[in-house]
Design a protein around this motif. Sequence first.
Motif, PDB file in Angstrom:
ATOM      1  N   THR A 326       0.898  -1.128   0.003  1.00  0.00           N
ATOM      2  CA  THR A 326       0.200  -0.075   0.096  1.00  0.00           C
ATOM      3  C   THR A 326       0.940   1.232   0.270  1.00  0.00           C
ATOM      4  O   THR A 326       0.678   2.074  -0.792  1.00  0.00           O
ATOM      5  CB  THR A 326      -1.012  -0.053   0.987  1.00  0.00           C
ATOM      6  N   ASP A 425     -13.726   1.267  -0.703  1.00  0.00           N
ATOM      7  CA  ASP A 425     -13.168  -0.215  -0.002  1.00  0.00           C
ATOM      8  C   ASP A 425     -12.405  -0.739  -1.120  1.00  0.00           C
ATOM      9  O   ASP A 425     -13.253  -1.371  -1.864  1.00  0.00           O
ATOM     10  CB  ASP A 425     -14.430  -0.758   0.667  1.00  0.00           C
ATOM     11  N   THR A 426     -10.921  -0.513  -1.057  1.00  0.00           N
ATOM     12  CA  THR A 426     -10.458  -1.194  -2.169  1.00  0.00           C
ATOM     13  C   THR A 426      -9.853  -2.389  -1.907  1.00  0.00           C
ATOM     14  O   THR A 426      -8.986  -2.662  -0.977  1.00  0.00           O
ATOM     15  CB  THR A 426      -9.123  -0.070  -2.578  1.00  0.00           C
ATOM     16  N   TYR A 427     -10.032  -3.450  -2.651  1.00  0.00           N
ATOM     17  CA  TYR A 427      -9.632  -4.907  -2.623  1.00  0.00           C
ATOM     18  C   TYR A 427      -8.431  -4.993  -3.653  1.00  0.00           C
ATOM     19  O   TYR A 427      -8.697  -4.553  -4.901  1.00  0.00           O
ATOM     20  CB  TYR A 427     -10.781  -5.828  -2.825  1.00  0.00           C
ATOM     21  N   TRP A 428      -7.285  -5.546  -3.219  1.00  0.00           N
ATOM     22  CA  TRP A 428      -6.186  -5.974  -3.802  1.00  0.00           C
ATOM     23  C   TRP A 428      -5.047  -6.603  -3.061  1.00  0.00           C
ATOM     24  O   TRP A 428      -5.590  -6.838  -1.952  1.00  0.00           O
ATOM     25  CB  TRP A 428      -5.522  -4.585  -4.711  1.00  0.00           C
ATOM     26  N   GLN A 429      -3.946  -6.689  -3.653  1.00  0.00           N
ATOM     27  CA  GLN A 429      -2.820  -7.463  -3.096  1.00  0.00           C
ATOM     28  C   GLN A 429      -1.427  -7.320  -3.557  1.00  0.00           C
ATOM     29  O   GLN A 429      -1.384  -6.630  -4.627  1.00  0.00           O
ATOM     30  CB  GLN A 429      -3.210  -9.109  -3.506  1.00  0.00           C
ATOM     31  N   THR A 430      -0.556  -7.498  -2.705  1.00  0.00           N
ATOM     32  CA  THR A 430       0.744  -7.300  -3.175  1.00  0.00           C
ATOM     33  C   THR A 430       0.886  -7.705  -4.727  1.00  0.00           C
ATOM     34  O   THR A 430       1.487  -7.051  -5.530  1.00  0.00           O
ATOM     35  CB  THR A 430       1.784  -7.918  -2.409  1.00  0.00           C
ATOM     36  N   THR A 514      -6.584 -15.672  -6.160  1.00  0.00           N
ATOM     37  CA  THR A 514      -6.293 -14.745  -5.174  1.00  0.00           C
ATOM     38  C   THR A 514      -6.017 -15.345  -3.765  1.00  0.00           C
ATOM     39  O   THR A 514      -5.362 -14.780  -3.041  1.00  0.00           O
ATOM     40  CB  THR A 514      -7.347 -13.794  -5.085  1.00  0.00           C
ATOM     41  N   ASP A 516      -8.701 -15.719  -1.688  1.00  0.00           N
ATOM     42  CA  ASP A 516      -9.658 -15.151  -1.095  1.00  0.00           C
ATOM     43  C   ASP A 516     -11.037 -15.865  -1.298  1.00  0.00           C
ATOM     44  O   ASP A 516     -11.278 -16.112  -2.577  1.00  0.00           O
ATOM     45  CB  ASP A 516      -9.621 -13.580  -1.156  1.00  0.00           C
ATOM     46  N   ILE A 528     -15.691  -9.328  -0.326  1.00  0.00           N
ATOM     47  CA  ILE A 528     -14.451 -10.207   0.052  1.00  0.00           C
ATOM     48  C   ILE A 528     -14.663 -10.900   1.568  1.00  0.00           C
ATOM     49  O   ILE A 528     -14.875 -10.353   2.490  1.00  0.00           O
ATOM     50  CB  ILE A 528     -13.202  -9.144   0.008  1.00  0.00           C
ATOM     51  N   ARG A 531      -9.299 -14.627   3.504  1.00  0.00           N
ATOM     52  CA  ARG A 531      -8.236 -15.959   3.127  1.00  0.00           C
ATOM     53  C   ARG A 531      -9.010 -17.394   3.051  1.00  0.00           C
ATOM     54  O   ARG A 531      -9.408 -17.368   4.233  1.00  0.00           O
ATOM     55  CB  ARG A 531      -7.118 -15.716   3.712  1.00  0.00           C
ATOM     56  N   ASN A 537      -4.303 -12.579   8.681  1.00  0.00           N
ATOM     57  CA  ASN A 537      -4.450 -10.771   8.422  1.00  0.00           C
ATOM     58  C   ASN A 537      -4.444 -10.093   9.866  1.00  0.00           C
ATOM     59  O   ASN A 537      -5.551  -9.996  10.361  1.00  0.00           O
ATOM     60  CB  ASN A 537      -5.461 -10.597   7.544  1.00  0.00           C
ATOM     61  N   ARG A 542      -0.004  -9.152   6.578  1.00  0.00           N
ATOM     62  CA  ARG A 542      -0.198 -10.344   6.082  1.00  0.00           C
ATOM     63  C   ARG A 542       0.879 -11.446   6.555  1.00  0.00           C
ATOM     64  O   ARG A 542       2.155 -11.211   6.490  1.00  0.00           O
ATOM     65  CB  ARG A 542      -0.101 -10.382   4.516  1.00  0.00           C
TER      66      ARG A 542
END
Length: 665
Positions: A326, A425-430, A514, A516, A528, A531, A537, A542
Motif C-alpha cells: 500500500t 473499500d479497495t480490494y487488492w494484493q501485493t 487470489t 480469498d 470479500i 483468506r 491478517n 499479512r
Amino acid sequence: MATQATKTPVVHEAHEVDTFHPPQKMLDKHPSKPHLSGLEDYQQLYKQSITEPDQFWGTKARELLSWSKDFQTVHTGTLTGGDNAWFLEGELNASYNCVDRHAATDPDRVAIIYEADEPNAGRNLTYSELLRQVCKTSWVLKQMGVKKGDTVAVYMPMIPEAIIALLAIIRIGAVHSVVFAGFSADSLRDRVIDAKSRVVITTDEGKRGGKLIGTKKIVDDALKQCPDVSHVLLYKRTGADVPFTQGRDWWWHDEVEKWPAYIPPEPMNSEDPLFLLYTSGSTGKPKGVMHTTAGYLLGAAMTGKYVFDIHDGDRYFCGGDVGWITGHTYVVYAPLLLGVSTVVFEGTPAYPNFSRYWEIIDKHQVTQFYVAPTALRLLKRAGDHFVNSKMAHLRVLGSVGEPIAAEVWKWYFEVVGKEEAQIVDTYWQTETGSNVITPLAGVTPTKPGSASLPFFGIEPAIIDPVSGEEIHGNDVEGVLAFKQPWPSMARTVYGAHKRYMDTYLNVYKGYYFTGDGAGRDHEGFYWIRGRVDDVVNVSGHRLSTAEIEAALIEHHAIAEAAVVGIADELTGQAVNAFVAIKDSNENSDVLRKEFIVQVRKSIGPFAAPKAVYIVPDLPKTRSGKIMRRILRKILAGEEDQLGDTSTLADPSVVEKIIAVVHEQR
Ligand code: 6R9
C-alpha cells in the motif's frame, strides 16, 4: 445516475443493505468534476477494457506515462503460460515519470508533505527539490557500484528519504527491495540474502509514536550473516550515537554533498524489474513478489486517477507504510505519477493523541485519505470526540487491507467524512500491484462491506473450490479468481517461478487465483470474505501460519507447533499458537513468554502470538497432518461442532486441548 446521499435499501441474502451514492456535497466541493460522468460511463469503459484490452491499455499507457521510446506491442502471454508481458519494445524510466516531468512543468509544486512523528517537526519538498535529492542519491549509489538490474535493500522509517531512496534506485535502473522497518534482524537477513542485495539503505534510528527504534542496530545484526553486502548508506534521523563500520557504512549527508544535482534517468525496458516486495504465502518462506516497470506504473496511475479521483492540486494522504505494497503504490507511485502532493507520515494515529490523523488532514487540506480498517477500529473505539477537525477539503476516504465491517464503514462515512466524502473499500494484493475490485470515487454507488465492482481490465470469476468450476450468475459464493491478465500483475516470484505458477496460476488453469473467498450479490457487487488459505491478517499485516510455526520451532523446548488466526475485535485477526513441548517439567509460564519473544525476534513484534497454549499433543491425522480446523473450532467455543474427528491418530487429544484452553482463559 442519482448523485444524492440517498440510501436505497435493497435486499441481499435476506438482510437489508444500504446503497450509498456519491454524496452531493462531495461533488459540490470538487475542484472540477470526477473523471467519469457516472456509472454508465464506467460500465462502457469497463466493457471495452475486457473486450478490447489492447486498445484500452495502449491508449491509457500513452496518456498517463511518458515514454523515451514508444511501445509496439501492448500485450503478449497468457495466464496459463505465466508469461505475460506488456508494452513491449517501449522504454521509460519510473523516476522520470514520478519526478522530472512535473519538476519541468511546475518546479515549485509540493511533491512530499513530510509530517514528522512530532507534530510541527515536518517539512515540504517541491518537485524540483525532490529531483535534486533523487539525482544526488543516484550518484551515491552508482559510486557504491550499484548497476542496472542490481537489487538494493531499503530498511527505513516513513521519512522523505525513504521515498528519495526508492526513486534514486529506480533512476539508475536498479531494483528496490523494501523491508518493513518493523521486521526483525533475522527477517531482514533472509530478505537481503534472497534478493542478493549488496547495498542496504537505512537510518541511525527511527522515531514512531514518541518511541525510538534502533534501526541501525537491527541492520548490523542482520548483516552479520550477509557477507555479500558491501555498502550501507545511513541517513541521520535522530543523531544517536550508533556503531559505524568503516569502509562499509557511509553517512548519507556526507555522500550526497559530493555529487551534482542531476543525473540522466536510465531508459528501461517496460518489462525490466522495478521492485521486489516480500510477502507471506500459505507455505514456506516469504516470497519475493516481482513487479516490472511499465505495467505496474500504469496500474498505479490508473487507480490513482479513477479510484481516488485524483486531480491537479490534490493533497493525497495514504497512511500505509512504505514497507508494504500500500505504501509503495499509494504513498509513492500513484500520487507522484499524477504530479500531486503526497503526505509522508512518520508517526502513529494515536500519538500524541487519537486526533492525529484528523489534525493532519486539516493542517494540509488533504483531499484523499487512505487507511486500513484496523486503525479505524482503534479510533472509533477511542471516541467520536477525537474527530474534531473540519476536514473541509476531504473528498475520498479509502479503506484497504482487510474487510471493513459495516458499522466501521458507517462511522468512517458519518463521523470522519461527515457524509461529504465517498468511501472506497479497495480490494487488492501485493501481487495485483494496484486496486482490482473497488468503487471509483464520484462514480460507483457503494454498499458498506462490499468492495463493489471490478476495476478496468479485471474480469473476476467465482469458483467452486470443490469442483474447481466457475460459478456463473449472481448471488453466488466461492473463491475469487481473475480470468484475464492485467498490466500491474506480478510477473514472478524472484528466483522461484515455479512457486509463482503453483501459487497463483496452476491452482485453477486459465485463472489467477487470489487466495480469498468472495461472494457476488444479486447486483454483481463483490464481497470479500477473507483468506481461504493459511494466511492470517493481523492489523492488515499479512502473515502465514507456517512462517510463525517455523519461528516457534526454532525454540529448543518446542517439539511441534500449530498456529491459527482467530477473529479479534481490534486487529481483525489475532495469532494463537498451540505448542507441544519436549519436556513437560519446564515452567509453562516462563516458556510461554519465551515463545512470544522467539516470534518477535524471528519475524517481528507484529507477528507475536496473542495467546500460546501448551498442550500435550496436537490433533493430527494418521498421516501426520495437523488439523488446524479443530483448533479453530475449540478457540471459537464451538466444541460441539468439531466435525469428523475419526481421522485423528489419537482422538483423545481433543479433550485435553479443550481443558488447556478453558483453564488458561
Ligand atoms: C493491499 C494489501 C492482501 C490480502 C488479500 C485480502 C486482504 C486487502 C481488502 C482485503 C477485504 C479489502 N484484503 N484488501 N480484504 N477487503 N478491501 O493489503 O495487500 O498485504 O498483499 O494483502 O489482504 O485477504 O488477499 P497484501
